[in-house]
Design an enzyme around this catalytic site. Structure first.
Site, mmCIF file in Angstrom:
data_model
loop_
_atom_site.group_PDB
_atom_site.id
_atom_site.type_symbol
_atom_site.label_atom_id
_atom_site.label_comp_id
_atom_site.label_asym_id
_atom_site.label_seq_id
_atom_site.Cartn_x
_atom_site.Cartn_y
_atom_site.Cartn_z
ATOM 1 C CG HIS A 98 -1.973 -1.015 1.211
ATOM 2 N ND1 HIS A 98 -3.022 -0.995 2.103
ATOM 3 C CD2 HIS A 98 -2.170 -2.104 0.424
ATOM 4 C CE1 HIS A 98 -3.826 -2.022 1.857
ATOM 5 N NE2 HIS A 98 -3.317 -2.717 0.852
ATOM 6 C CD GLU A 102 -2.073 4.079 3.334
ATOM 7 O OE1 GLU A 102 -3.237 4.297 3.684
ATOM 8 O OE2 GLU A 102 -1.762 3.283 2.420
ATOM 9 C CB CYS A 157 -6.442 -0.647 5.308
ATOM 10 S SG CYS A 157 -4.717 -1.214 5.240
ATOM 11 C CB CYS A 187 -1.885 1.436 6.311
ATOM 12 S SG CYS A 187 -1.523 0.665 4.707
#
EC number: 3.5.4.33
Length: 149
Positions: A56, A58, A86, A89
């Site tokens: 992701h 992040e 999410c 993260c």
């Protein structure tokens, strides 16, 4: 003198990263990490390219910023991300002890808040900065994906 380096300025940079992800066929989420008005990490989703569910925006930004700083803690740093993190993260952000998170669009299905994930107690959170722009890009991506299938 007005400070041009406000939350909107840095969120525009995160949206530019999301646009790069979009062009690559990735879910268009972008992130930048800032310290003292200086971008020290830029990233976007790479889950498809890397065939890695943890890639992701992040997560990529956390790793890049930690490498830049030479340590695992992101105290005095701000993450600007185009979609609410999410729970994966958020957990990584918790452990990084990041000082501030600014996100654009809420993730009503998979965001850390709806999942009940906690951030570090000292982390400040601001949301809704350029929400419309980020949400529009995400919606366009998923509409195009559905039409291709």
């Amino acid at each position: 003198m007005e400070n041009i380096f406000d939350d909107s300025y840095f969120m525009k940079k995160a949206i530019q990263e999301a646009e790069v992800a979009y062009e690559k066929g990735e879910i268009p989420v972008g992130a930048v990490i800032v310290i003292d008005n200086r971008i020290i990490a830029r990233s976007h989703n790479l889950t498809e390219m890397l065939n890695d569910v943890t890639a992701h925006a992040e997560m990529q930004a956390i790793t890049s910023a930690a490498n830049f700083l030479g340590g695992k803690y992101l105290k005095d740093c701000t993450l600007y991300v185009t979609l609410e993190p999410c729970q994966m993260c958020a957990g990584a952000l918790y452990w990084s002890q990041i000082s501030k998170i600014v996100y654009a669009a809420k993730d009503h299905q998979r965001g850390y808040e709806v999942m009940g994930t906690k951030l570090h107690p000292k982390t400040e959170v601001i949301n809704g900065i350029m929400e419309k722009e980020a949400a529009t890009l995400l919606k366009r991506f998923f509409i195009e994906k559905r039409n291709l299938n």
